[in-house]
Scaffold this motif. Structure first.
Motif, PDB file in Angstrom:
ATOM      1  N   ALA A   1      36.883  44.825  46.151  1.00  0.00           N
ATOM      2  CA  ALA A   1      38.041  43.964  45.894  1.00  0.00           C
ATOM      3  C   ALA A   1      37.721  42.510  46.227  1.00  0.00           C
ATOM      4  N   LEU A   2      36.969  42.286  47.299  1.00  0.00           N
ATOM      5  CA  LEU A   2      36.571  40.921  47.666  1.00  0.00           C
ATOM      6  C   LEU A   2      35.652  40.317  46.601  1.00  0.00           C
ATOM      7  N   ARG A   3      34.760  41.127  46.058  1.00  0.00           N
ATOM      8  CA  ARG A   3      33.869  40.625  45.009  1.00  0.00           C
ATOM      9  C   ARG A   3      34.662  40.205  43.784  1.00  0.00           C
ATOM     10  N   ARG A   4      35.701  40.965  43.461  1.00  0.00           N
ATOM     11  CA  ARG A   4      36.495  40.675  42.268  1.00  0.00           C
ATOM     12  C   ARG A   4      37.479  39.538  42.479  1.00  0.00           C
ATOM     13  N   ALA A   5      37.742  39.187  43.732  1.00  0.00           N
ATOM     14  CA  ALA A   5      38.740  38.153  44.021  1.00  0.00           C
ATOM     15  C   ALA A   5      38.265  36.760  43.636  1.00  0.00           C
ATOM     16  N   GLN A   6      36.975  36.520  43.660  1.00  0.00           N
ATOM     17  CA  GLN A   6      36.361  35.259  43.240  1.00  0.00           C
ATOM     18  C   GLN A   6      36.558  34.091  44.192  1.00  0.00           C
ATOM     19  N   SER A   7      37.470  34.177  45.127  1.00  0.00           N
ATOM     20  CA  SER A   7      37.611  33.139  46.158  1.00  0.00           C
ATOM     21  C   SER A   7      38.329  33.742  47.357  1.00  0.00           C
ATOM     22  N   VAL A   8      38.238  33.048  48.496  1.00  0.00           N
ATOM     23  CA  VAL A   8      38.844  33.567  49.727  1.00  0.00           C
ATOM     24  C   VAL A   8      40.336  33.276  49.700  1.00  0.00           C
ATOM     25  N   SER A   9      41.119  34.251  49.290  1.00  0.00           N
ATOM     26  CA  SER A   9      42.563  34.075  49.175  1.00  0.00           C
ATOM     27  C   SER A   9      43.235  35.435  49.261  1.00  0.00           C
ATOM     28  N   ARG A  10      44.260  35.554  50.087  1.00  0.00           N
ATOM     29  CA  ARG A  10      45.001  36.809  50.200  1.00  0.00           C
ATOM     30  C   ARG A  10      45.609  37.199  48.869  1.00  0.00           C
ATOM     31  N   GLU A  11      46.177  36.227  48.169  1.00  0.00           N
ATOM     32  CA  GLU A  11      46.831  36.507  46.901  1.00  0.00           C
ATOM     33  C   GLU A  11      45.832  37.022  45.863  1.00  0.00           C
ATOM     34  N   LYS A  12      44.631  36.441  45.845  1.00  0.00           N
ATOM     35  CA  LYS A  12      43.645  36.865  44.849  1.00  0.00           C
ATOM     36  C   LYS A  12      43.070  38.237  45.183  1.00  0.00           C
ATOM     37  N   VAL A  13      42.975  38.557  46.465  1.00  0.00           N
ATOM     38  CA  VAL A  13      42.535  39.898  46.846  1.00  0.00           C
ATOM     39  C   VAL A  13      43.575  40.919  46.398  1.00  0.00           C
ATOM     40  N   THR A  14      44.855  40.612  46.602  1.00  0.00           N
ATOM     41  CA  THR A  14      45.928  41.510  46.164  1.00  0.00           C
ATOM     42  C   THR A  14      45.897  41.679  44.654  1.00  0.00           C
ATOM     43  N   ALA A  15      45.691  40.582  43.928  1.00  0.00           N
ATOM     44  CA  ALA A  15      45.625  40.663  42.465  1.00  0.00           C
ATOM     45  C   ALA A  15      44.452  41.523  42.023  1.00  0.00           C
TER      46      ALA A  15
END
Length: 370
Positions: free
Chosen positions: A315-329
């Motif tokens: 999930a962290l790899r797919r988030a593309q940046s350090v952000s709680r919202e992007k990890v959730t997405a």
């Protein structure tokens, strides 16, 4: 120079030098062995990730806080962890009451952070948009047991459930799970805390006519141990099938081999004791490469922590940046991902990412087999 320094400081506000994953779990108390093993399993994979260069060039740090197994402390430690360590995601919580407390506090929504992976089966999770389970749900566990029993003609089942807030929902869920196997619940018993109540539960079951051929047990390790001991002492003959809330390694330390013999437990991760797929091999390689932790033996809880960390890392790899919202997405759009023979998929209509269920059984010699 002062202006440049100030501009740099402002630009760097909120930027982390690493991915922080936060866990609140029992490191002490009755649940301590499971909590420590789960955390160690996550560390094993994160260490592998960091040795390979981290994720997007940043290392992953696991920060763990001890709640002692107490639901009220879970909320307090979670609030403290969020304030002090600023994690981008939470992972590996334990306990139905503990999880209910976190949900009820509104912390996840307020902090816009997701929780990935937890031990125990909580029926409230289906309504929580920020909680993602990396294990199969209770319905899949019970369906697996019922279909297995139906093959050998066992269809009269008794349900024993440890007292919990969602008792009625659990009972309905189990009934729905066993119906396709043409099985029927001929008795339903609530198991309260304490050895005397285990004895009362056994007495109630023994009076059931017709007698159940097998017992489905949904309870924590201590409650399971108390019930199994009371049932064996009363010469109960029905087969006992416990769900994954019961930790098989803990039970082997609480009960003598003659009481454990024949006990079957639903497992929601592959066996940590053998190599049957790539995931098992990667786990065993990680264990071999890590410094030995004398008080944390290999276990199913450790394997589950390892599996959970692999999902978090992806999930962290797919988030593309350090952000709680992007990890959730990234989690909400987590298409089928192979962890090495163990598949995880999150869909809008389901927070349970896996349907993997295996059955382990303890032999007369105390060995665990599938």
């Amino acid at each position: 120079r002062a202006a440049v320094a100030l501009a740099c400081a402002l630009a760097c506000v909120g930027v982390q030098a690493q991915w922080v994953v936060g866990q609140v779990a029992p490191l002490s108390g009755k649940g301590g062995p499971q909590g420590r093993a789960y955390a160690q399993g996550m560390r094993l994979h994160f260490d592998q990730v960091n040795k390979a260069g981290g994720i997007q060039g940043q290392p992953v740090q696991l920060v763990v806080m001890d709640d002692g197994g107490h639901a009220e402390d879970t909320v307090l430690r979670t609030r403290e962890l969020l304030a002090k360590s600023n994690p981008v995601v939470l992972a590996g919580f334990m306990g139905n009451g503990n999880l209910a407390g976190v949900l009820g506090s509104g912390l996840l929504d307020k902090e816009r952070i997701s929780l990935v992976g937890y031990q125990r089966n909580n029926t409230q999770v289906a309504r929580a948009a920020t909680i993602f389970s990396t294990r199969a749900g209770l319905q899949d566990e019970m369906a697996k047991i019922a279909s297995h029993l139906a093959i050998v003609g066992i269809t009269r089942l008794a349900l024993v459930v440890e007292e919990r807030a969602d008792l009625e929902a659990v009972t309905q869920l189990v009934q729905q799970a066993v119906t396709p196997a043409n099985a029927k619940l001929v008795a339903q018993v609530t198991l309260k805390s304490g050895r005397s109540t285990a004895t009362q539960a056994v007495e109630q079951l023994q009076k059931t006519k017709p007698a159940p051929q097998a017992i489905l047990l949904v309870a924590s390790s201590p409650a399971t141990a108390a019930f199994v001991e009371a049932y064996r002492m009363d010469s109960g003959t029905a087969q006992i099938y416990a769900n994954s809330d019961s930790d098989i390694e803990q039970l082997t330390t609480r009960l003598p081999p003659e009481f454990m013999s024949g006990l079957s437990i639903a497992q929601v991760v592959p066996s940590p004791y053998r190599v049957s797929m790539r995931l098992n091999k990667e786990f065993r390689d990680a264990v071999a490469a890590a410094p030995k932790a004398a008080d944390i033996p290999v276990s199913y809880a450790m394997m589950e922590g390892y599996v959970n960390a692999k999902v978090v890392a992806e999930a962290l790899r797919r988030a593309q940046s350090v952000s709680r919202e992007k990890v959730t997405a990234a989690l909400r759009n987590f298409s089928a991902h192979d962890l090495g023979g163990y598949w995880v998929t999150f869909k809008p209509e389901s927070q349970f990412g896996s349907r993997f269920v295996d059955l382990s059984i303890v032999s007369a010699s105390g060995r665990i087999s599938q």
